[in-house]
Scaffold this active site. Structure first.
Site, PDB file in Angstrom:
ATOM      1  CB  SER A  84      -0.923  -0.022   1.210  1.00 19.37           C
ATOM      2  OG  SER A  84      -0.151  -0.131   2.366  1.00 19.37           O
ATOM      3  CE  LYS A  87      -3.924   5.834  -3.427  1.00 18.87           C
ATOM      4  NZ  LYS A  87      -5.218   5.148  -3.355  1.00 18.87           N
ATOM      5  CE  LYS A 122       3.581   4.492  -8.464  1.00 16.86           C
ATOM      6  NZ  LYS A 122       2.999   3.699  -9.552  1.00 16.86           N
ATOM      7  CB  CYS A 137      -7.595  10.429  34.560  1.00 17.23           C
ATOM      8  SG  CYS A 137      -7.872   9.617  36.120  1.00 17.23           S
TER       9      CYS A 137
HETATM   10  S1  IVH Z   1       1.554   2.268  -6.803  1.00 16.95           S
HETATM   11  C1  IVH Z   1       4.340  -0.112  -4.273  1.00 16.95           C
HETATM   12  N1  IVH Z   1       0.158   3.770  -8.421  1.00 16.95           N
HETATM   13  O1  IVH Z   1      -3.517   2.737  -4.403  1.00 16.95           O
HETATM   14  C2  IVH Z   1       3.332   0.817  -4.777  1.00 16.95           C
HETATM   15  N2  IVH Z   1      -0.992   2.596  -6.713  1.00 16.95           N
HETATM   16  O2  IVH Z   1      -2.995   3.170  -1.595  1.00 16.95           O
HETATM   17  C3  IVH Z   1       2.147   0.148  -5.331  1.00 16.95           C
HETATM   18  N3  IVH Z   1      -3.425   2.890  -6.754  1.00 16.95           N
HETATM   19  O3  IVH Z   1      -3.067  -0.631  -3.555  1.00 16.95           O
HETATM   20  C4  IVH Z   1       1.053   1.066  -5.638  1.00 16.95           C
HETATM   21  N4  IVH Z   1      -3.483   4.215  -8.503  1.00 16.95           N
HETATM   22  O4  IVH Z   1      -4.512  -0.119  -5.607  1.00 16.95           O
HETATM   23  C5  IVH Z   1       0.123   2.948  -7.371  1.00 16.95           C
HETATM   24  N5  IVH Z   1      -0.979   5.074  -9.953  1.00 16.95           N
HETATM   25  C6  IVH Z   1      -0.991   4.270  -8.912  1.00 16.95           C
HETATM   26  C7  IVH Z   1      -2.191   3.906  -8.273  1.00 16.95           C
HETATM   27  C8  IVH Z   1      -2.154   3.073  -7.168  1.00 16.95           C
HETATM   28  C9  IVH Z   1      -4.207   3.582  -7.592  1.00 16.95           C
HETATM   29  C10 IVH Z   1      -3.904   2.117  -5.605  1.00 16.95           C
HETATM   30  C11 IVH Z   1      -3.391   0.706  -5.535  1.00 16.95           C
HETATM   31  C12 IVH Z   1      -2.752   0.580  -4.182  1.00 16.95           C
HETATM   32  C13 IVH Z   1      -3.345   1.734  -3.450  1.00 16.95           C
HETATM   33  C14 IVH Z   1      -2.407   2.199  -2.361  1.00 16.95           C
END
Ligand code: IVH
Length: 706
Positions: free
Chosen positions: A91, A127, A303, A445
């Protein structure tokens, strides 16, 4: 529907149990209709509300959860086979502002010791608000598709994905340039238009109406019959990967470009940014375009582009250090503040909780929100009867952020924070000084172990799922034993749990004579207690309920100490003000002064120490589990000194700890290795004096395998 039900915090354990049973049965019925008969009778939103209510009950009464795991959780997931992810599906951590995003970049630069003038490229992309999926290709053919599940194990949805290859654009085969083994990960989602069309069709045929595109996508993917999934135009964006036989690129952006070449849909809004300002600009652009994208997004993901840097940065708990989600602002709603209640926590902190007229915020019914502390109430000037703005962001507890002064009714009065604990002792409330010497915001408390609320909360924490997890000894039973009419059967502190059987044997009035307990349930309780007489050190430390020592911290401390006597000795030295001991603990990754201060405070209270002694006398505390296999440095103590050239101090420490080594701040007889770089001074002298093994940075890297 559930919004008007009584707030969980106000329920008696027995009421909670009854409601829990009813809800679990109701949900099981809906699961059956939905998953097996594909004929739901309630909307997704109502179903979600039922589930949320159930979860709230389980959060407030943890023993209900254990039972629910058998009753509810198993039903829907039984339909799909499980797939264990070869590499975990992770996550992301969250940030909520441009400043926090800049701090994320600054942290990475510090970790890598990346010079200010040297550009550091990060990708920025939407995202997607859908569900993540992992696609495995062997010999360039799609062989399986799995949902994220708990990150370690997901559900096998291969048949359903095969039914939607056309709309998702997921290729069945990969071109020759792709490696033999390739796991492509990304997000399954539905467009707004397709979501609306599905709901319209559902309405016509009397089917299930979905609350939002994500629920609809999830519901569509998790159909028993792939033919049903085939009628739902699911879509997909590839943005990550799992196991890869060979890497087609050395950067995040290069990987995604390769995926596009192999035929996967990728998001067109991904850009490369070299500064926090550029990230912020792209964030604003995506936020501006959000309403016209045609699909739901809930933030922007940043990233680190370079995969070598990603490897160096690694992970903290379940999220990468090299990526973060910049979430869009929280959703807000206005509702009435009906009352302010004071909750007493395990550590005595008094938390004011806003009791609200139930309201939906971002699809979730909210009837409680935190007001944090007395200062916050004063700052907001929140008064009972006011209309307030409630905000919910992600999984965070809803909070009151503002009072709508224009709508303040006549006759309200400023809130007066109680000067005494709401417990039966009405102990005076104190404000602690912070380490900076100023008055802290938190009122506590002052009763400590005398305050029944604190003792009960402490016991509840002790028996909770992540701590001792004693089956048959939940909130309800703790409340019963705490005030048991037969004094000889009372549980007032953790050790009492383990003496209960002996005391019951000797008692004239026995537990089995009380209503709600039978011979079998008492026998079961005793065997559940007996089963926990052996406990792993990490659980034990967590169960003690020391402030700031959560599960992760407990694990770090346990691994560093190895065994209880070592931890106890170190903690007692810290409590006695031993600076070397404090430094040793703070040298651990992620351990700061808040933790050492809390440990000092706990172990300098005689009642706490004797409580722990009595408890330890009843138990066998097992040594901490060793992390990920053995390595040449597992269990060794290392000191880094001087400047490192191949990695930063943070990085070296994180790396060593992930291999099971303990990183100390000072050299002693117990040190196994001293890694000395240029400029090493007194620590190196001391190491030589003690005849310890001194390594160069390169020798150290060779030892741990590069
Ligand atoms: S990267 C190691 N990129 O967000 C990193 N995640 O909160 C892996 N998600 O479980 C995730 N859009 O389902 C990444 N452009 C994106 C994303 C994304 C949606 C979701 C994904 C992940 C969650 C984490």
């Amino acid at each position: 529907m559930t919004g008007i039900s009584k707030d969980v915090a106000a329920l008696l354990p027995i009421e909670a149990e009854i409601e829990h049973q009813r809800l679990a049965a109701e949900i099981a019925g809906h699961d059956l209709r939905y998953h097996q008969e594909d004929a739901p009778v309630i909307s997704d939103a109502d179903y979600d509300a039922l589930r949320r209510r159930l979860e709230a009950l389980e959060a407030a009464f943890p023993t209900l959860a254990a039972r629910a795991a058998q009753q509810v959780g198993a039903a829907p997931s039984g339909k799909f086979a499980k797939i264990r992810h070869r590499l975990p599906m992770l996550s992301l951590g969250n940030v909520f502002s441009v400043e926090e995003a800049a701090e994320f970049v600054a942290r990475i630069r510090r970790f890598l010791d990346w010079p200010a003038e040297k550009p550091l490229a990060l990708t920025a992309e939407p995202k997607i608000d859908g569900l993540s999926l992992s696609l495995r290709y062997e010999s360039r053919r799609l062989i399986s598709a799995a949902t994220r599940g708990d990150g370690a194990e997901g559900e096998d949805v291969t048949a359903n994905i095969r039914a939607v290859l056309a709309t998702t654009g997921i290729p069945e085969t990969l071109p020759a340039e792709a490696p033999d083994i390739a796991e492509i990960r990304g997000e399954i989602y539905l467009s707004h238009a397709d979501f609306a069309a599905i709901n319209a069709r559902q309405a016509e045929t009397g089917g299930k109406i979905f609350a939002n595109p994500r629920n609809a996508a999830a519901g569509s993917l998790r159909q028993i019959d792939p033919q049903v999934t085939a009628t739902r135009p699911l879509r997909f964006f590839a943005y990550a990967w799992g196991e890869m036989g060979a890497m087609p690129a050395g950067t995040q952006s290069g990987m995604v470009t390769a995926f596009a070449r192999w035929g996967f849909p990728t998001n067109p809004l991904m850009v490369l940014c070299e500064t926090p300002e550029a990230l912020a600009t792209h964030y604003r652009r995506i936020e501006r375009d959000r309403p016209v994208l045609g699909y739901d997004i809930d933030g922007v993901v940043y990233k680190v582009d370079d995969l070598d840097l990603q490897r160096r940065l690694g992970f903290v708990a379940r999220a990468p250090r090299w990526a973060v989600a910049h979430k869009f602002p929280a959703e807000k709603a206005v509702t009435r503040l009906n009352a302010i209640e004071i909750q007493v926590g395990r550590t005595g902190a008094l938390t004011p909780v806003a009791k609200l007229e139930p309201i939906t915020v971002g699809g979730v019914v909210v009837s409680n929100a935190t007001l944090h502390n007395a200062d916050e109430i004063a700052r907001l000037d929140a008064r009972v009867g006011d209309f307030v703005v409630v905000q919910r962001a992600g999984d965070v507890i809803p909070q009151v952020v503002e009072v709508v002064l224009e709508r303040r009714p006549e006759g309200t009065e400023p809130y007066g924070f109680p000067g005494t604990c709401p417990c039966s002792l009405a102990t005076p409330v104190i404000r602690e000084a912070t380490s900076a010497g100023v008055e802290g915001a938190v009122r506590r408390c002052s009763g400590e172990f005398a305050c029944p609320f604190q003792r009960i909360e402490h016991l509840r924490h002790f028996v909770s799922r992540r701590a001792f997890d004693i089956e048959g000894l939940g909130e309800k039973q703790i409340a019963f034993f705490f005030d048991c009419p037969v004094e000889a059967l009372r549980i007032r502190e953790p050790a009492d749990i383990f003496t209960l059987e002996r005391r019951n044997d000797a008692a004239f009035q026995k537990i089995e004579n009380f209503e709600g307990f039978g011979k079998t349930s008492v026998a079961n309780l005793f065997s559940a207690i007996a089963a926990r007489r052996q406990i792993a050190l990490e659980r034990f430390i967590f169960a003690l309920g020391i402030r700031h020592v959560g599960e992760t911290t407990a694990k770090i401390l346990a691994r560093a100490a190895g065994e209880w006597p070592a931890f106890e000795a170190l903690a007692k030295r810290i409590a006695a003000g031993d600076a070397e001991a404090t430094g040793e603990m703070q040298a651990l990754d992620q351990i700061g002064s808040a933790v050492t201060e809390a440990i000092a405070e706990f172990f300098s209270r005689p009642e706490a120490v004797s409580m722990v002694d009595r408890l330890v006398g009843e138990l066998t505390v097992l040594p901490a589990e060793r992390p990920v296999g053995e390595s040449p440095v597992t269990g060794k103590t290392v000191v880094f000194t001087g400047s490192l050239e191949r990695m930063t101090r943070d990085e070296a420490k994180a790396r060593a700890e992930s291999l099971g080594a303990k990183v100390a701040g000072s050299v002693s007889k117990k040190t196994d290795y001293v890694v000395a770089g240029p400029g090493a001074g007194s620590k190196l002298d001391k190491a030589t004096e003690l005849g310890l093994r001194v390594l160069t940075e390169d020798e150290w890297l060779a030892l741990i395998g590069g």
